[in-house]
Design a protein around this motif. Structure first.
Motif, PDB file in Angstrom:
ATOM      1  N   VAL A   9       0.832  -1.211   0.000  1.00  0.00           N
ATOM      2  CA  VAL A   9       0.000   0.000   0.000  1.00  0.00           C
ATOM      3  C   VAL A   9       0.865   1.258   0.000  1.00  0.00           C
ATOM      4  N   THR A  10       1.906   1.288   0.830  1.00  0.00           N
ATOM      5  CA  THR A  10       2.757   2.478   0.882  1.00  0.00           C
ATOM      6  C   THR A  10       3.528   2.663  -0.417  1.00  0.00           C
ATOM      7  N   GLY A  11       3.981   1.578  -1.014  1.00  0.00           N
ATOM      8  CA  GLY A  11       4.677   1.695  -2.296  1.00  0.00           C
ATOM      9  C   GLY A  11       3.761   2.219  -3.389  1.00  0.00           C
ATOM     10  N   SER A  12       2.566   1.668  -3.467  1.00  0.00           N
ATOM     11  CA  SER A  12       1.608   2.129  -4.484  1.00  0.00           C
ATOM     12  C   SER A  12       1.147   3.551  -4.200  1.00  0.00           C
ATOM     13  N   GLY A  13       0.901   3.856  -2.937  1.00  0.00           N
ATOM     14  CA  GLY A  13       0.457   5.195  -2.571  1.00  0.00           C
ATOM     15  C   GLY A  13       1.494   6.253  -2.881  1.00  0.00           C
ATOM     16  N   MET A  14       2.752   5.963  -2.546  1.00  0.00           N
ATOM     17  CA  MET A  14       3.812   6.922  -2.859  1.00  0.00           C
ATOM     18  C   MET A  14       3.960   7.094  -4.363  1.00  0.00           C
ATOM     19  N   ALA A  15       3.831   6.003  -5.105  1.00  0.00           N
ATOM     20  CA  ALA A  15       3.969   6.095  -6.555  1.00  0.00           C
ATOM     21  C   ALA A  15       2.838   6.931  -7.157  1.00  0.00           C
ATOM     22  N   LEU A  16       1.607   6.667  -6.748  1.00  0.00           N
ATOM     23  CA  LEU A  16       0.472   7.379  -7.332  1.00  0.00           C
ATOM     24  C   LEU A  16       0.421   8.841  -6.889  1.00  0.00           C
ATOM     25  N   VAL A  17       0.459   9.065  -5.576  1.00  0.00           N
ATOM     26  CA  VAL A  17       0.368  10.431  -5.060  1.00  0.00           C
ATOM     27  C   VAL A  17       1.613  11.224  -5.426  1.00  0.00           C
TER      28      VAL A  17
END
Length: 123
Positions: A9-17
């Motif tokens: 979740v943190t990896g995807s969130g950092m990538a998207l945001v």
């Protein structure tokens, strides 16, 4: 299980945001002075200090970064064959959360009080 989910979740969130903010920032720079001022006004007050949204995104991305780093290190330790004992595994999972909160607090304390550092260090 929670730590593995947090890692994704943190990896995807950092990538998207992070990517959305980077693209917006670059588009604002390319758009000229007014466009950049509009971008900056979303996250800061007139004085240049961060507003609530600026802090929310900044601290949120920082917590995500430190959590992702911590869980990445934990996964690496598991990949080399260590930390599979139940007690050690739970301790490692808990340490990733302590690391992410502690690292974020120290990082933002440094950022918000950086002007005091020359006074403290005597330089």
């Amino acid at each position: 299980m929670l730590v593995s989910i947090l890692h994704r979740v943190t990896g995807s969130g950092m990538a998207l945001v992070g990517l959305a903010l980077l693209v917006w920032f670059l588009a604002a720079l390319a758009g000229g002075e007014e466009s950049y001022a509009a971008f900056r006004d979303v996250f800061t007050y007139q004085s240049g200090a961060l507003n609530a949204l600026g802090y929310l995104l900044g601290i949120g991305l920082t917590v995500s970064l430190f959590q992702h780093i911590g869980t990445g290190v934990r996964h690496w330790v598991l990949d080399v064959g260590a930390g599979y004992e139940l007690r050690g595994n739970k301790r490692g999972a808990l340490l990733t959360m302590v690391w992410s909160i502690g690292g974020t607090v120290l990082f933002w304390a440094y950022l918000t009080h950086a002007q005091w550092l020359p006074l403290i260090s005597g330089k």
